[in-house]
Design an enzyme around this catalytic site. Structure first.
Site, short mmCIF file in Angstrom:
data_model
loop_
_atom_site.label_atom_id
_atom_site.label_comp_id
_atom_site.label_asym_id
_atom_site.label_seq_id
_atom_site.Cartn_x
_atom_site.Cartn_y
_atom_site.Cartn_z
N TRP A 101 6.64 6.68 0.60
CA TRP A 101 5.25 7.15 0.45
C TRP A 101 5.19 8.67 0.31
O TRP A 101 4.40 9.20 -0.46
CB TRP A 101 4.39 6.65 1.61
CG TRP A 101 4.39 5.15 1.66
CD1 TRP A 101 4.86 4.34 2.65
CD2 TRP A 101 3.93 4.25 0.63
NE1 TRP A 101 4.72 3.02 2.31
CE2 TRP A 101 4.16 2.94 1.08
CE3 TRP A 101 3.35 4.45 -0.63
CZ2 TRP A 101 3.82 1.82 0.31
CZ3 TRP A 101 3.01 3.33 -1.39
CH2 TRP A 101 3.24 2.03 -0.91
N ASP A 171 0.04 12.46 6.36
CA ASP A 171 -0.37 11.07 6.17
C ASP A 171 0.07 10.33 7.43
O ASP A 171 1.26 10.21 7.71
CB ASP A 171 0.33 10.50 4.93
CG ASP A 171 0.09 9.01 4.73
OD1 ASP A 171 -0.49 8.35 5.60
OD2 ASP A 171 0.54 8.49 3.68
N LYS A 195 -3.50 -0.58 9.11
CA LYS A 195 -2.31 -0.84 9.91
C LYS A 195 -2.67 -0.84 11.40
O LYS A 195 -2.26 -1.71 12.15
CB LYS A 195 -1.24 0.21 9.61
CG LYS A 195 -0.81 0.18 8.15
CD LYS A 195 0.05 1.36 7.77
CE LYS A 195 0.37 1.37 6.29
NZ LYS A 195 1.22 0.28 5.84
#
Length: 360
Positions: A101, A171, A195
């Protein structure tokens, strides 16, 4: 059918108490005669929902008054572009690549300016966090970027990088609200909620006010203009109303358990059960350097693809869902987010012991 233990990396397990509350309010929210799904985002009732969610999040994280909290759409991936569009004044940024990511964010940012990789763990398939105590930070960098917890690879920054005074952007999609953090060490904290906090479709952005700019390039879409979104209180257009409502319930659930200190203790207990077994058996092994292990995502392998496939299949039959590892790592991965009960981790370890005995 009874509930399974869901080890999915996201969308992931939600607290049962929250789901039951939402179920009770599904047809009629607090006597208004309709569901939150049907409610106008311009109504005073929804304004109360979003205001209360923001207040609870600020309370949980200790967010200072000079930071804005935004509830947006587009997932964290949209932010790979939103961040450079909004923060690149000099057109330069430094990225630390510790997983897929972060790498995707770096590749996206390159479309908008000069982007430097100042550290990476790609050489060992992202199984560790590089030393970030003395990085070659660019003098004119607008920000330094990290993905704080790497969902796929199961690593986490236990110590934040030394950015040498430059703005840190993180992030935090897969470690959001899993433990206390010092918000003032960051310029921007953002993440998808699917999540650890709520259903997919919401991203939360916490941004220091001085980073919100009037002078954005003309090419920046209105929906990616963070100052516009902040000025409109996340309501420039219709926000993901129902998702925000669920997030608000999860914030209250975390507060009811004692806040982020209590959540960290709970998460450490769960992770210790699984890691202790991984370190003391003859079949399974963890893939991450011990000092960089995540409390949230635990990848592990057997080293035999057929046995791993058998494990995932039999685990599913035993009510242990979504244990297949990401295709770039293989093996298995257990995501043990806030809402995963300790009983779920214990059940997983008991199953692993049984599997090891039967397939040694």
């Amino acid at each position: 059918m009874s509930r399974v233990y869901n080890f999915s990396a996201g969308p992931a397990v939600l607290p049962e108490e929250v789901l039951k509350e939402a179920q009770e309010e599904m047809m009629d929210y607090r006597g208004c005669g309709m569901s939150v799904m049907e409610m106008s985002h311009r109504s005073s009732m929804f304004q109360e929902i979003i205001d209360e969610a923001e207040a609870d999040l600020r309370d949980l994280m200790g967010i200072p008054d000079n930071y804005k909290v935004l509830f947006l759409q587009g997932g964290a991936t949209l932010h790979f572009a939103t961040i450079p569009m909004n923060l690149m004044k000099n057109g330069v940024a430094d990225y630390i690549i510790t997983g897929q990511w972060a790498k995707k964010a770096y590749q996206e940012a390159k479309k908008y300016g000069k982007v430097n990789v100042v550290a990476s763990s790609e050489d060992k398939t992202y199984t560790y966090i590089p030393d970030c105590s003395d990085l070659p930070i660019s003098e004119d960098a607008d920000y330094v970027y990290i993905c704080q917890n790497n969902t796929i690879y199961g690593t986490v920054f236990h110590t934040l990088p030394n950015t040498k005074g430059k703005t840190l952007v993180a992030d935090v999609s897969s470690c959001f609200l899993s433990e206390p953090i010092d918000v003032e060490k960051y310029g921007v904290i953002y993440g998808g909620v699917q999540k650890n906090i709520g259903p997919s479709g919401v991203q939360i952005v916490i941004i220091r006010e001085d980073l919100l700019r009037e002078d954005l390039p003309d090419y920046v879409p209105t929906m990616m203009n963070l100052k516009m979104m902040a000025d409109k209180g996340s309501m420039y257009n219709t926000p993901p109303c129902y998702g925000i409502y669920i997030c608000g319930k999860v914030f209250k659930w975390i507060k009811s358990l004692g806040g982020l200190e209590a959540m960290k203790k709970r998460n450490e207990e769960k992770a210790a059960i699984l890691y202790d077994y991984l370190d003391n058996n003859t079949m399974f092994r963890g893939t991450v350097r011990k000092e960089d292990r995540s409390l949230m995502n635990v990848p592990f392998v057997i080293g035999d693809k057929d046995l791993e496939a058998k494990f995932v299949k039999e685990a599913k039959a035993a009510g242990l869902e979504n244990l297949k590892g990401h295709r770039t790592v293989g093996g298995m991965r257990a995501s043990i987010y806030n809402a995963m009960p300790i009983e779920g981790v214990k059940a997983l370890v008991e199953f692993m012991k049984k599997f090891e005995a039967e397939n040694a």
